[in-house]
Design a protein around this motif. Sequence first.
Motif: not given
Length: 224
Positions: A119-121, A144-150, A169-176
């Motif tokens: 739910d991160r924007h 943390e980046g913009t709505i398009d990229a970090a 380690i385990i990596l993860s990121h969201n796609h807004p």
Amino acid sequence: MVLKHLPSESLPREKLLNRGSHALSDAELLAIFLRTGTKGMNVLQLADALLSDFGSLRALFTANREVFCQRKGLGLAKYVQLQAVLEMSQRYLSETIQRGDSLNSPEQTKHYLMSVLRDRHREAFYVLFLDNQNRVIAGEIMFEGTIDAASVYPREVVKRALYHNAAAIILSHNHPSGVAEPSQADRRITRRLTDALGLVDIRVLDHFVVGDGEVVSFAERGWI
């Protein structure tokens, strides 16, 4: 209809006590949280109306304060209560994955990462640091980046991994955008991180991309 006129087994609280929380609908669960209705509308009717207005429980829970508080039957007190409930839920999930148990279930990991990132924007890059038995040492949002990229810097990830004395380690990121399909840029940064961490004998076990209702695992696709 006044709630007291309903059969006791149909009342949300009694239904939960007799059959468990899983037996309740979204409206019934929300009614327990709301506790009371408004003039001309019992609490179940209010819950139904709110779900119809917002579209879903998730949309209601993630509404900003102004939108939430202007709805009839809600308000600032309910907003504060809800934020406390959501934070307790987040901390509960965090504790279940950070008690020192090994991360042997991809589904457990996906569920946790969904709670952290979905739910991160703005796009956020989250790293789980593990010991040599795949037990969680810590989890951190590193970029943390913009709505398009970090912007992700391998040197900083290596530094934090060494700080935690991590073996993996385990990596993860969201796609807004809500679409979990990894991009070519996602694959490139994963390779860069894997190579950089490999120089100090730290393994990258997986990279999860979190979308609106789906989580894609690089390991499951054979990319790691």
